[in-house]
Design a protein around this motif. Sequence first.
Motif, PDB file in Angstrom:
ATOM      1  N   GLN A  39       0.833  -1.203   0.000  1.00 55.57           N
ATOM      2  CA  GLN A  39       0.000   0.000   0.000  1.00 55.57           C
ATOM      3  C   GLN A  39       0.866   1.250   0.000  1.00 55.57           C
ATOM      4  O   GLN A  39       0.581   2.216  -0.714  1.00 55.57           O
ATOM      5  CB  GLN A  39      -0.924   0.015   1.218  1.00 55.57           C
ATOM      6  CG  GLN A  39      -2.055  -0.975   1.125  1.00 55.57           C
ATOM      7  CD  GLN A  39      -2.878  -1.035   2.406  1.00 55.57           C
ATOM      8  OE1 GLN A  39      -2.436  -0.624   3.471  1.00 55.57           O
ATOM      9  NE2 GLN A  39      -4.088  -1.574   2.298  1.00 55.57           N
ATOM     10  N   PHE A  40       1.937   1.250   0.791  1.00 57.20           N
ATOM     11  CA  PHE A  40       2.834   2.410   0.836  1.00 57.20           C
ATOM     12  C   PHE A  40       3.487   2.625  -0.521  1.00 57.20           C
ATOM     13  O   PHE A  40       3.544   3.747  -1.021  1.00 57.20           O
ATOM     14  CB  PHE A  40       3.903   2.218   1.918  1.00 57.20           C
ATOM     15  CG  PHE A  40       4.847   3.374   2.008  1.00 57.20           C
ATOM     16  CD1 PHE A  40       4.450   4.555   2.606  1.00 57.20           C
ATOM     17  CD2 PHE A  40       6.125   3.290   1.488  1.00 57.20           C
ATOM     18  CE1 PHE A  40       5.320   5.638   2.693  1.00 57.20           C
ATOM     19  CE2 PHE A  40       6.995   4.361   1.557  1.00 57.20           C
ATOM     20  CZ  PHE A  40       6.595   5.537   2.162  1.00 57.20           C
ATOM     21  N   THR A  41       3.946   1.554  -1.144  1.00 55.34           N
ATOM     22  CA  THR A  41       4.575   1.660  -2.467  1.00 55.34           C
ATOM     23  C   THR A  41       3.584   2.218  -3.482  1.00 55.34           C
ATOM     24  O   THR A  41       3.930   3.091  -4.285  1.00 55.34           O
ATOM     25  CB  THR A  41       5.102   0.286  -2.925  1.00 55.34           C
ATOM     26  OG1 THR A  41       6.070  -0.171  -1.973  1.00 55.34           O
ATOM     27  CG2 THR A  41       5.727   0.350  -4.297  1.00 55.34           C
ATOM     28  N   ALA A  42       2.357   1.747  -3.438  1.00 55.14           N
ATOM     29  CA  ALA A  42       1.333   2.252  -4.353  1.00 55.14           C
ATOM     30  C   ALA A  42       1.076   3.736  -4.111  1.00 55.14           C
ATOM     31  O   ALA A  42       0.931   4.509  -5.065  1.00 55.14           O
ATOM     32  CB  ALA A  42       0.043   1.454  -4.196  1.00 55.14           C
ATOM     33  N   GLN A  43       1.056   4.152  -2.851  1.00 55.37           N
ATOM     34  CA  GLN A  43       0.851   5.558  -2.530  1.00 55.37           C
ATOM     35  C   GLN A  43       2.010   6.415  -3.033  1.00 55.37           C
ATOM     36  O   GLN A  43       1.797   7.502  -3.559  1.00 55.37           O
ATOM     37  CB  GLN A  43       0.679   5.751  -1.024  1.00 55.37           C
ATOM     38  CG  GLN A  43      -0.641   5.241  -0.500  1.00 55.37           C
ATOM     39  CD  GLN A  43      -0.733   5.310   1.006  1.00 55.37           C
ATOM     40  OE1 GLN A  43       0.274   5.385   1.707  1.00 55.37           O
ATOM     41  NE2 GLN A  43      -1.945   5.277   1.526  1.00 55.37           N
ATOM     42  N   MET A  48       4.093  10.311  -6.775  1.00 56.12           N
ATOM     43  CA  MET A  48       5.098  10.691  -7.775  1.00 56.12           C
ATOM     44  C   MET A  48       4.411  11.131  -9.066  1.00 56.12           C
ATOM     45  O   MET A  48       4.828  12.112  -9.686  1.00 56.12           O
ATOM     46  CB  MET A  48       6.041   9.527  -8.058  1.00 56.12           C
ATOM     47  CG  MET A  48       6.828   9.047  -6.866  1.00 56.12           C
ATOM     48  SD  MET A  48       8.343   9.923  -6.576  1.00 56.12           S
ATOM     49  CE  MET A  48       9.276   9.509  -7.989  1.00 56.12           C
ATOM     50  N   GLU A  49       3.364  10.435  -9.459  1.00 53.62           N
ATOM     51  CA  GLU A  49       2.618  10.821 -10.660  1.00 53.62           C
ATOM     52  C   GLU A  49       1.992  12.201 -10.489  1.00 53.62           C
ATOM     53  O   GLU A  49       2.021  13.022 -11.409  1.00 53.62           O
ATOM     54  CB  GLU A  49       1.530   9.796 -10.975  1.00 53.62           C
ATOM     55  CG  GLU A  49       2.055   8.496 -11.530  1.00 53.62           C
ATOM     56  CD  GLU A  49       0.949   7.485 -11.801  1.00 53.62           C
ATOM     57  OE1 GLU A  49      -0.244   7.865 -11.789  1.00 53.62           O
ATOM     58  OE2 GLU A  49       1.288   6.323 -12.023  1.00 53.62           O
ATOM     59  N   LEU A  50       1.427  12.453  -9.293  1.00 51.35           N
ATOM     60  CA  LEU A  50       0.821  13.758  -9.038  1.00 51.35           C
ATOM     61  C   LEU A  50       1.862  14.878  -9.130  1.00 51.35           C
ATOM     62  O   LEU A  50       1.621  15.908  -9.761  1.00 51.35           O
ATOM     63  CB  LEU A  50       0.146  13.789  -7.665  1.00 51.35           C
ATOM     64  CG  LEU A  50      -1.103  12.946  -7.486  1.00 51.35           C
ATOM     65  CD1 LEU A  50      -1.575  12.983  -6.038  1.00 51.35           C
ATOM     66  CD2 LEU A  50      -2.209  13.434  -8.410  1.00 51.35           C
ATOM     67  N   CYS A  51       3.012  14.670  -8.484  1.00 49.99           N
ATOM     68  CA  CYS A  51       4.077  15.687  -8.521  1.00 49.99           C
ATOM     69  C   CYS A  51       4.569  15.882  -9.950  1.00 49.99           C
ATOM     70  O   CYS A  51       4.800  17.016 -10.386  1.00 49.99           O
ATOM     71  CB  CYS A  51       5.245  15.292  -7.610  1.00 49.99           C
ATOM     72  SG  CYS A  51       4.880  15.471  -5.846  1.00 49.99           S
TER      73      CYS A  51
END
Length: 98
Positions: A39-43, A48-51
Amino acid sequence: MRKHGCGKVPSLRRTMADLGEADEAELQRLVAAEQQKAQFTAQVHHFMELCWDKCVEKPGNRLDSRTENCLSSCVDRFIDTTLAITSRFAQIVQKGGQ
């Protein structure tokens, strides 16, 4: 093909049934920890995509200073938020254990 033991490989269901309570609890703890990691990796990937979408207008060989500052600021906000949430979660867990 070589057979194990009495000639049969134990099924997973049988192996799970043979686990003691302590072993089962440990297995559940390990599975939960792996799920949290996933879950942390997915977050992190999502963040990263958002940034990237927010800061990078046109990808090139190098990042200009504005893009670098935006990415750095975005990541800093992510780290600060993650630390605050983690700290709060630890407080809740500690209070629950008392």
